[in-house]
Structure formats: structure tokens, C-alpha cells
Scaffold this active site. Sequence first.
Site, PDB file in Angstrom:
ATOM      1  CG  MET A   1     -11.634  -2.773   5.366  1.00  9.65           C
ATOM      2  SD  MET A   1     -10.184  -2.357   4.366  1.00  9.65           S
ATOM      3  CE  MET A   1      -9.154  -1.492   5.552  1.00  9.65           C
TER       4      MET A   1
ATOM      5  CG  HIS B   1      -9.311   0.215  -0.363  1.00  3.46           C
ATOM      6  ND1 HIS B   1      -8.708  -0.023   0.850  1.00  3.46           N
ATOM      7  CD2 HIS B   1     -10.654   0.189  -0.124  1.00  3.46           C
ATOM      8  CE1 HIS B   1      -9.633  -0.184   1.787  1.00  3.46           C
ATOM      9  NE2 HIS B   1     -10.812  -0.056   1.227  1.00  3.46           N
TER      10      HIS B   1
ATOM     11  CG  MET C   1      -8.388   7.174   2.827  1.00  2.00           C
ATOM     12  SD  MET C   1      -7.367   7.251   4.292  1.00  2.00           S
ATOM     13  CE  MET C   1      -6.607   5.616   4.254  1.00  2.00           C
TER      14      MET C   1
ATOM     15  CG  ASP D   1      -5.149   2.407   0.981  1.00  3.92           C
ATOM     16  OD1 ASP D   1      -6.104   1.611   0.878  1.00  3.92           O
ATOM     17  OD2 ASP D   1      -4.016   2.071   1.375  1.00  3.92           O
TER      18      ASP D   1
ATOM     19  CB  SER E   1      -0.881   0.008   1.249  1.00  7.91           C
ATOM     20  OG  SER E   1      -1.359   1.320   1.462  1.00  7.91           O
TER      21      SER E   1
ATOM     22  CG  ASP F   1      -6.337  -2.816   3.127  1.00  6.32           C
ATOM     23  OD1 ASP F   1      -5.210  -2.545   3.578  1.00  6.32           O
ATOM     24  OD2 ASP F   1      -7.031  -2.021   2.459  1.00  6.32           O
TER      25      ASP F   1
ATOM     26  CG  MET G   1     -11.326   3.264   2.349  1.00  7.29           C
ATOM     27  SD  MET G   1      -9.748   3.258   3.208  1.00  7.29           S
ATOM     28  CE  MET G   1      -8.653   3.317   1.803  1.00  7.29           C
TER      29      MET G   1
ATOM     30  CG  HIS H   1      -3.983  -1.595  -1.530  1.00  2.62           C
ATOM     31  ND1 HIS H   1      -5.103  -2.351  -1.851  1.00  2.62           N
ATOM     32  CD2 HIS H   1      -4.361  -0.793  -0.498  1.00  2.62           C
ATOM     33  CE1 HIS H   1      -6.101  -2.023  -1.028  1.00  2.62           C
ATOM     34  NE2 HIS H   1      -5.675  -1.074  -0.202  1.00  2.62           N
TER      35      HIS H   1
END
Length: 221
Positions: free
Chosen positions: A140, A69, A40, A38, A11, A178, A71, A36
Site C-alpha cells: 500500500m 483486494h 471495504m 477494492d 482500480s 496500490d 480491506m 482491481h
Amino acid sequence: METKKALIAPSILSADFANLQKDIEMLNNSEADWIHVDVMDGVFVPNISLGLPVIEAIRKHSLKPLDVHLMIVQPERYVERFKEAGAFQITVHYEACAHLHRNIEQIKSMGCKAGVALNPHTPIAVLADILYMVDTVCLMSVNPGFGGQKFIENTFSKVKELVLLSQEKNCDPYIEIDGGVNAVNAKPLVDCGANVLVAGNFIFSSPTPMDTIQNLSTRIR
Ligand code: DX5
Ligand code: ZN
């Protein structure tokens, strides 16, 4: 040499954002399988990370597929742009989607792999009628929002439950873990049936990240 039994997806949340190119090149030369990423939004999770222009920039340097991913709330507003920015797989949260079936269809209709992420409190059973459409289930193993948190041990039983549900439904999604993945829990997770391991802090806080990825790979052969 025996091949590893799970994919490794470092990540980049824990990478050096002032020098991402260097870290991406390191990952290109490593045993990492996916990168990966992330995203957010400060609404679905209490943190803001990175967005579309950063993913476009990463794509220019990355030789590995970008596992994005999300979020974020209302992911359907942005998935097309994340695909254009370079995502090979887009994962949305079960908890952020009132119309998950439609959201997964949208992602797949663009030719992207589709993932669904479950927060630690969300039971596996909610996937019963969507599993057949999903390429990856992301469990998660921390509450989403931050890197470097402690692994939640209950994840092991969720992995086992997901393996059983997949058998029952005759599906074979990737089981991605994750949060808080490290040298201690990696092999036990794979033994339970996990086959994608995301790791951020464990890799990037080590003095030699490339060796740490190599070490992780060796443990899961
Ligand atoms: C957490 C993110 C994770 C995180 C994992 O919200 O989804 O991908 O970066 O990082 P570590 O391995 O540091 O827990
Ligand atoms: Zn993640």
C-alpha cells in the site's frame, strides 16, 4: 513493440458506479491486465465500498481477471464467496489476519491466487515466513480506504527491500503497488522492481481513461 514490464490493474473504485458496464467495457478494450476491485468494510478501513453482488455483476462483463483486494476484518468468513463471485486473486491484509498462514492456505485451496497487502507502516520483514506461499505482495502506497490520495515516497525503499527478501527466500511474487500511482512514479516503481501497478484516480479522473492506460503502458516499456 516492446512489451510492458509490469501489469496494469485499474482500480474500479474510481469508476462510474452508476455505469459500471461502460467502464468495464472500456477496460476490456484497453491495455489493462487485471481489474482491481477494492472491498471495504467500514471496520478495517474508515470507508465502505462494494461487495459480492457488484463483483458478480462486473464478472458478467469483464474479459480481464478480477484482482480482489479485501480491506475487511476476518476475511476467512468471506473468501469462498468472493471466489464464487469471480475473483481470480484474493488479497488479504497482513494487519487484518491473526492467522495469515491459514488464511493463505484457505485461498489457495480454492484454486485462487493469494495476495497479502501491507499497510504503509508495516515492515517488509513480517513477510519472511509467508513469502513462499504468496502469489502477490500488495504494497500500500497510501493508507487504505480512499482513492485519489497522495503517493507515499517511502514505498520505493519498500519495493527494493521486498526484491531483496524475495531473492533471499528464492521466491518470485508479483510486487503490486496500490495507491497514488501516476505517470510520474510508474516508471521509477517498475525500475525498483514493482511489476503490477494499480491505478484508480489517475485513470478514471482523466478525460480519456483508455488513452491514459495506453500512456501508462508506454512509460513502463
Ligand atoms: C485504496 C485502494 C486503492 C485505490 C487506489 O484503499 O486500495 O486500490 O483505489 O486508487 P488511487 O490510484 O486513486 O490511489
Ligand atoms: Zn486496492
